[in-house]
Design a protein around this motif. Structure first.
Motif, short mmCIF file in Angstrom:
data_model
loop_
_atom_site.label_atom_id
_atom_site.label_comp_id
_atom_site.label_asym_id
_atom_site.label_seq_id
_atom_site.Cartn_x
_atom_site.Cartn_y
_atom_site.Cartn_z
N GLY A 126 -9.79 -19.60 -5.57
CA GLY A 126 -9.18 -19.95 -6.85
C GLY A 126 -9.19 -18.84 -7.87
N SER A 127 -9.90 -17.76 -7.61
CA SER A 127 -9.94 -16.65 -8.55
C SER A 127 -8.71 -15.75 -8.37
N CYS A 185 0.83 -1.21 0.00
CA CYS A 185 0.00 0.00 0.00
C CYS A 185 0.87 1.26 0.00
N MET A 186 1.90 1.26 0.80
CA MET A 186 2.78 2.43 0.89
C MET A 186 3.38 2.77 -0.47
N HIS A 187 3.74 1.74 -1.24
CA HIS A 187 4.36 1.94 -2.56
C HIS A 187 3.34 1.89 -3.69
N ARG A 188 2.07 1.66 -3.34
CA ARG A 188 0.99 1.57 -4.34
C ARG A 188 1.31 0.52 -5.41
N TYR A 189 1.85 -0.62 -4.95
CA TYR A 189 2.20 -1.69 -5.87
C TYR A 189 0.97 -2.18 -6.63
N GLN A 190 1.21 -2.55 -7.88
CA GLN A 190 0.23 -3.27 -8.68
C GLN A 190 0.40 -4.73 -8.29
N LEU A 191 -0.65 -5.37 -7.80
CA LEU A 191 -0.55 -6.73 -7.29
C LEU A 191 -1.35 -7.71 -8.13
N ASP A 192 -0.76 -8.88 -8.33
CA ASP A 192 -1.50 -10.04 -8.81
C ASP A 192 -2.00 -10.69 -7.53
N ILE A 193 -3.30 -10.74 -7.35
CA ILE A 193 -3.90 -11.22 -6.10
C ILE A 193 -4.59 -12.55 -6.36
N GLU A 194 -4.19 -13.56 -5.59
CA GLU A 194 -4.81 -14.88 -5.67
C GLU A 194 -5.71 -15.03 -4.45
N LEU A 195 -6.96 -15.43 -4.69
CA LEU A 195 -7.91 -15.61 -3.61
C LEU A 195 -8.07 -17.09 -3.28
N VAL A 196 -8.50 -17.39 -2.06
CA VAL A 196 -8.62 -18.78 -1.63
C VAL A 196 -9.66 -19.55 -2.43
#
Length: 90
Positions: A32-33, A19-30
């Motif tokens: 499977g999405s 959040c501090m660096h405003r990273y673009q994240l690939d987010i994996e959810l439990v």
């Protein structure tokens, strides 16, 4: 909704850095999405549930932290790589 399971403190730090660096994240959810979103901030509700707020192409999303499986920053020079969050609860 089932009972919230807090994230281990050392893992929460990765979300704060993202959040501090405003990273673009690939987010994996439990479930499977996956989704791609810019980390904006974290928040804690009065009932102690913690959320990650991200900006996606479809707008802002509020993701409950115990629904996150893993995050991977997509920014060149990010200070960490893929972080597995699921199964690492307090």
């Amino acid at each position: 909704m089932d009972n919230y399971q807090p994230l281990a403190c050392d893992l929460y730090d990765y979300l704060e850095i993202a959040c501090m660096h405003r990273y673009q994240l690939d987010i994996e959810l439990v479930d499977g999405s996956t989704l791609l979103g810019q980390a904006l901030t974290t928040e804690t509700t009065a009932s102690k549930e913690e959320f990650l707020l991200v900006r996606t192409a479809d707008g802002e999303l509020r993701l409950r932290m115990d629904r996150l499986l893993a995050i991977t920053p997509q920014d060149a020079g990010a200070s960490f790589g893929r972080v597995l969050l699921s199964g690492n609860r307090c």
